[in-house]
Design a protein around this motif. Structure first.
Motif, PDB file in Angstrom:
ATOM      1  N   LEU A   1       0.785  -1.186   0.103  1.00  8.61           N
ATOM      2  CA  LEU A   1      -0.038  -0.053   0.012  1.00  8.61           C
ATOM      3  C   LEU A   1       0.926   1.009  -0.040  1.00  8.61           C
ATOM      4  CD1 LEU A   1      -2.742  -1.179   2.586  1.00  8.61           C
ATOM      5  CD2 LEU A   1      -3.135  -0.621   0.114  1.00  8.61           C
TER       6      LEU A   1
ATOM      7  N   SER B   1       2.523   3.406  -3.134  1.00 11.69           N
ATOM      8  CA  SER B   1       2.025   4.442  -3.992  1.00 11.69           C
ATOM      9  C   SER B   1       2.248   5.623  -3.845  1.00 11.69           C
ATOM     10  CB  SER B   1       0.452   4.433  -4.040  1.00 11.69           C
ATOM     11  OG  SER B   1       0.027   4.554  -2.577  1.00 11.69           O
TER      12      SER B   1
ATOM     13  N   ASP C   1       5.597   7.085  -6.813  1.00 15.72           N
ATOM     14  CA  ASP C   1       4.981   5.692  -6.688  1.00 15.72           C
ATOM     15  C   ASP C   1       5.963   4.545  -7.059  1.00 15.72           C
ATOM     16  OD1 ASP C   1       3.612   3.267  -7.493  1.00 15.72           O
ATOM     17  OD2 ASP C   1       1.817   4.440  -7.948  1.00 15.72           O
TER      18      ASP C   1
ATOM     19  N   ASP D   1       5.501   2.561 -10.474  1.00 16.11           N
ATOM     20  CA  ASP D   1       5.254   3.176 -11.650  1.00 16.11           C
ATOM     21  C   ASP D   1       6.428   3.264 -12.829  1.00 16.11           C
ATOM     22  OD1 ASP D   1       2.673   3.555 -11.822  1.00 16.11           O
ATOM     23  OD2 ASP D   1       2.806   5.810 -11.466  1.00 16.11           O
TER      24      ASP D   1
ATOM     25  N   ARG E   1       0.037  -3.645  -9.178  1.00 11.78           N
ATOM     26  CA  ARG E   1      -0.699  -2.341  -9.214  1.00 11.78           C
ATOM     27  C   ARG E   1      -2.093  -2.399  -8.967  1.00 11.78           C
ATOM     28  NH1 ARG E   1       3.399  -0.400 -12.712  1.00 11.78           N
ATOM     29  NH2 ARG E   1       1.751  -0.703 -14.312  1.00 11.78           N
ATOM     30  N   ARG E   2      -3.078  -3.129  -9.667  1.00 16.66           N
ATOM     31  CA  ARG E   2      -4.429  -3.252  -9.480  1.00 16.66           C
ATOM     32  C   ARG E   2      -4.764  -3.708  -8.138  1.00 16.66           C
ATOM     33  NH1 ARG E   2      -5.059  -4.531 -14.252  1.00 16.66           N
ATOM     34  NH2 ARG E   2      -4.552  -6.840 -14.051  1.00 16.66           N
TER      35      ARG E   2
ATOM     36  N   ARG F   1      -3.005  -3.678  -5.431  1.00 15.32           N
ATOM     37  CA  ARG F   1      -2.681  -2.528  -4.157  1.00 15.32           C
ATOM     38  C   ARG F   1      -3.878  -1.481  -4.459  1.00 15.32           C
ATOM     39  NH1 ARG F   1       1.786   1.670  -5.963  1.00 15.32           N
ATOM     40  NH2 ARG F   1       0.239   2.024  -7.543  1.00 15.32           N
ATOM     41  N   ASP F   2      -4.439  -1.016  -5.532  1.00 18.11           N
ATOM     42  CA  ASP F   2      -5.504  -0.250  -5.890  1.00 18.11           C
ATOM     43  C   ASP F   2      -6.624  -0.722  -5.260  1.00 18.11           C
ATOM     44  OD1 ASP F   2      -3.641   1.699  -7.024  1.00 18.11           O
ATOM     45  OD2 ASP F   2      -4.387   1.033  -8.783  1.00 18.11           O
TER      46      ASP F   2
ATOM     47  N   ARG G   1      -6.549  -0.776  -1.226  1.00 13.30           N
ATOM     48  CA  ARG G   1      -6.771   0.694  -0.967  1.00 13.30           C
ATOM     49  C   ARG G   1      -8.243   1.044  -0.895  1.00 13.30           C
ATOM     50  NH1 ARG G   1      -3.585   4.428   0.111  1.00 13.30           N
ATOM     51  NH2 ARG G   1      -1.809   3.435  -0.434  1.00 13.30           N
ATOM     52  N   ARG G   2      -8.796   0.644  -1.926  1.00 17.26           N
ATOM     53  CA  ARG G   2     -10.221   0.935  -1.969  1.00 17.26           C
ATOM     54  C   ARG G   2     -10.966   0.376  -0.757  1.00 17.26           C
ATOM     55  NH1 ARG G   2      -9.741   0.109  -7.868  1.00 17.26           N
ATOM     56  NH2 ARG G   2     -11.171  -1.609  -7.718  1.00 17.26           N
TER      57      ARG G   2
ATOM     58  N   THR H   1      -8.454  -9.105  -8.827  1.00 23.66           N
ATOM     59  CA  THR H   1      -7.576  -8.608  -8.323  1.00 23.66           C
ATOM     60  C   THR H   1      -6.105  -8.901  -8.426  1.00 23.66           C
ATOM     61  OG1 THR H   1      -7.718  -9.946  -6.294  1.00 23.66           O
ATOM     62  CG2 THR H   1      -9.082  -7.794  -6.305  1.00 23.66           C
TER      63      THR H   1
END
Length: 185
Positions: A28, A31, A40, A43, A68-69, A71-72, A75-76, A89
């Motif tokens: 997490l 980012s 990030d 990236d 990355r997906r 992680r996102d 996070r959400r 995921t």
């Protein structure tokens, strides 16, 4: 000093989550933060390779976009929103061992295995009741993942001196401003 040599407790001055949940926290905290002033780590090729090497994964491993997906999505989820229906995921190869335990299958040094370890750490923390202690800083410009070690899990800032003081000062000024308007002064 490379990016990978600075783990989240050093990068953001936060206490590390215990056990395997630390891996989730570290993911997490890869980012970007503070409007991009903190980069990030997943990236660009070099920082991603350095971060992955801390887990024995070579930088040219396929699947960084899946990581990355993941992680996102995590996070959400911590922000109170889950994945979209049908959203994949991560490609995490899990296996049931003869002793009845669930583990990660395949090569331990690839991104799929790392994603599997992350998902298992989340599941284990949920079963143990510790998942609620991994939080994101309430400051929208920050959102650093931190371990809430408060007795009643009431922590909302990764660092009260930085994020908490700024938010509390804004609230105080807004209350004083509203008070002046109400009093007619």
């Amino acid at each position: 000093m490379g990016y990978a040599s600075v783990m989240p407790e050093q990068r953001y001055r936060v206490a590390a989550a215990p056990g395997d949940l630390r891996l989730v926290q570290e993911l997490l905290n890869t980012s970007a933060k503070n409007g991009g002033r903190t980069p990030d780590l997943l990236d660009a090729a070099l920082p991603a390779a350095e971060w992955l090497s801390a887990y024995g994964i070579t930088g040219d491993s396929p699947g960084i976009s899946d990581l990355r997906r993941l992680r996102d999505v995590v996070r959400r989820f911590l922000l109170g929103a889950g994945p979209e229906p049908g959203e994949v995921t991560a490609a995490a190869p899990l296996v049931l061992h003869p002793d009845g335990t669930v583990g990660v299958a395949g090569e331990p040094n690839d991104i799929g295995a790392l994603a599997g370890r992350i998902l298992l750490a989340i599941r284990d923390a949920q079963l143990a009741g510790t998942w609620r202690r991994l939080k994101l800083c309430r400051n929208p410009d920050c959102q650093v993942a931190f371990w809430d070690s408060s007795r009643n899990t009431s922590g909302v800032w990764h660092d009260v001196r930085t994020c908490g003081n700024v938010a509390n000062l804004r609230k105080s000024r807004a209350r004083r401003s509203a008070s002046v308007i109400v009093d007619g002064s």
